[in-house]
Design an enzyme around this catalytic site. Sequence first.
Site, short mmCIF file in Angstrom:
data_model
loop_
_atom_site.label_atom_id
_atom_site.label_comp_id
_atom_site.label_asym_id
_atom_site.label_seq_id
_atom_site.Cartn_x
_atom_site.Cartn_y
_atom_site.Cartn_z
N ASP A 201 0.88 -1.19 0.00
CA ASP A 201 0.00 0.00 0.00
C ASP A 201 0.90 1.23 0.00
O ASP A 201 2.14 1.10 0.02
CB ASP A 201 -0.93 -0.01 1.24
CG ASP A 201 -2.23 0.77 1.00
OD1 ASP A 201 -2.15 1.99 0.74
OD2 ASP A 201 -3.31 0.16 1.06
N GLY A 227 4.62 1.58 -1.50
CA GLY A 227 4.87 1.96 -2.88
C GLY A 227 3.60 2.49 -3.53
O GLY A 227 2.60 2.71 -2.85
N ASP A 228 3.68 2.66 -4.84
CA ASP A 228 2.57 3.22 -5.61
C ASP A 228 2.18 2.20 -6.67
O ASP A 228 3.00 1.85 -7.53
CB ASP A 228 3.06 4.53 -6.27
CG ASP A 228 2.00 5.17 -7.16
OD1 ASP A 228 0.95 4.54 -7.42
OD2 ASP A 228 2.24 6.30 -7.61
N PHE A 229 0.94 1.68 -6.60
CA PHE A 229 0.59 0.60 -7.54
C PHE A 229 0.42 1.05 -8.98
O PHE A 229 0.23 0.24 -9.87
CB PHE A 229 -0.59 -0.24 -7.04
CG PHE A 229 -1.86 0.46 -6.60
CD1 PHE A 229 -2.40 1.51 -7.32
CD2 PHE A 229 -2.54 0.00 -5.48
CE1 PHE A 229 -3.58 2.12 -6.92
CE2 PHE A 229 -3.74 0.61 -5.06
CZ PHE A 229 -4.24 1.68 -5.79
N HIS A 246 -12.44 -0.70 -7.91
CA HIS A 246 -13.67 0.13 -7.98
C HIS A 246 -13.39 1.59 -7.64
O HIS A 246 -14.21 2.45 -7.92
CB HIS A 246 -14.77 -0.46 -7.07
CG HIS A 246 -14.68 -0.05 -5.62
ND1 HIS A 246 -15.79 0.12 -4.83
CD2 HIS A 246 -13.61 0.21 -4.82
CE1 HIS A 246 -15.41 0.49 -3.61
NE2 HIS A 246 -14.11 0.53 -3.57
C1 LIG Z 1 -10.78 1.27 -0.48
S1 LIG Z 1 -9.25 0.97 0.32
C2 LIG Z 1 -9.21 -0.81 0.36
C3 LIG Z 1 -8.32 -1.36 1.43
C4 LIG Z 1 -8.27 -2.90 1.55
N1 LIG Z 1 -7.83 -3.56 0.34
C5 LIG Z 1 -9.59 -3.49 1.98
O1 LIG Z 1 -10.13 -4.32 1.24
O2 LIG Z 1 -10.10 -3.12 3.04
C6 LIG Z 1 -8.13 1.40 -0.98
C7 LIG Z 1 -6.66 1.29 -0.60
O3 LIG Z 1 -5.86 1.65 -1.75
C8 LIG Z 1 -4.72 2.33 -1.26
N2 LIG Z 1 -4.12 3.13 -2.35
C9 LIG Z 1 -4.64 4.24 -2.93
N3 LIG Z 1 -3.81 4.69 -3.87
C10 LIG Z 1 -2.74 3.84 -3.90
C11 LIG Z 1 -1.55 3.79 -4.69
N4 LIG Z 1 -1.30 4.69 -5.65
N5 LIG Z 1 -0.67 2.78 -4.46
C12 LIG Z 1 -0.92 1.85 -3.48
N6 LIG Z 1 -2.03 1.86 -2.71
C13 LIG Z 1 -2.94 2.85 -2.92
C14 LIG Z 1 -5.27 3.17 -0.14
O4 LIG Z 1 -4.27 3.64 0.72
C15 LIG Z 1 -6.25 2.21 0.53
O5 LIG Z 1 -5.64 1.48 1.55
#
Ligand SMILES: C[S@@+](CC[C@H](N)C(=O)[O-])C[C@H]1O[C@@H](n2cnc3c(N)ncnc32)[C@H](O)[C@@H]1O
Length: 338
Positions: A201, A227-229, A246
């Site tokens: 994350d 990191g950044d996905f 989503h």
């Molecule tokens: C809606 S939450 C879902 C969290 C978890 N997977 C769950 O099911 O409860 C979205 C997640 O995506 C992460 N996120 C947003 N942008 C991101 C990025 N560029 N790289 C990595 N993670 C990211 C957020 O920090 C957050 O934890």
Amino acid sequence: MHTAATPALAMLRLLGGFQLSQAVYVVARAGLADQLLDGDRTVAQLAAATGLRADPLARIVRVLAGQGVFTLDPATGLVGLGPLGRTLVTGAPESVRGIAVMWMETHYPAFAELWQTAETGGPAADHLFGMPYFAWLAQDPEKVATFTAAMTDFARAIRQDAFSAVELDGARTVVDVGGADGAVLAALARRYPRLRGTVFDLPHVVAAAPLLLRAAGVDDRITAVGGDFFVEVPSADCYVAGFILHDWSDGEAARILSRVHEAAAVPHARLVLVETVLDRCEAPEVAALLDLTMLGMLTGRERSGEEWRVLLEGAGFRLDRIRETGGPMCVIEATRVP
Ligand SMILES: C[S@@+](CC[C@H](N)C(=O)[O-])C[C@H]1O[C@@H](n2cnc3c(N)ncnc32)[C@H](O)[C@@H]1O
């Protein structure tokens, strides 16, 4: 609970939703449900325990008693937990207290700008905050913690059926893409004792994971990586992504999937998504509400089975099956096409 006598009254109740939401927020933030766990109490006792004033609290309790949040004995004035009130007890299996706090502190002000979304198509949150929601969130560690706590509530109270239905038999290494504080992967690791993996994350979000993984006793097998996905994800033979795609538009979701495709350790890597599927959903009103959340806060949307198939195929994955889970979420299983 009352039934609407006329459409105008029913509409008034619908319109008053914003006030009820804030009333629930006061209850959630004050931890009122926790105070009632040991038995019914008077408003004066609740006010003393929470530091709130008795008169406003009595009026908040009265309106929420009509919604099943509290029971209210007119003879004794004793307040108890109603069926919905139990969902505001901290950490209870069906608790949504963290969602109540997060939605009201960040989503509520943004939704006052929904008109902007209807006019421009852009997220109301961007209009209010002047930047995308996740960038705004990142500026304040307290807000990040509130958001992550809400995600844990979602996973436990709303999406538990779906995570229980995730099958990782045969997987050796797994990455939870956007896995927040690792709560979901820790639970999966306990179910699959040979599984090794990575919670991935944003660095400031995944910072909470090592503590949780240690407490869950899985830190010898699960590590946390920041990191950044959109740039790169860790290598594994299986990928889990719950509530991630989503959040994003088709173009952005395809970029995330491309990073997974590039990083996969085996040609036919597995991908398991936990998401709603609009035309397969057991609770369509929940999917429609989440879609509204995506509309106001982010660039994403809830998708139909066909939209998931097209998105996955466009990024080099074959949609194998969509499994309904008894709750509002589905498990979407896909395989990387080399
Ligand atoms: C809606 S939450 C879902 C969290 C978890 N997977 C769950 O099911 O409860 C979205 C997640 O995506 C992460 N996120 C947003 N942008 C991101 C990025 N560029 N790289 C990595 N993670 C990211 C957020 O920090 C957050 O934890």
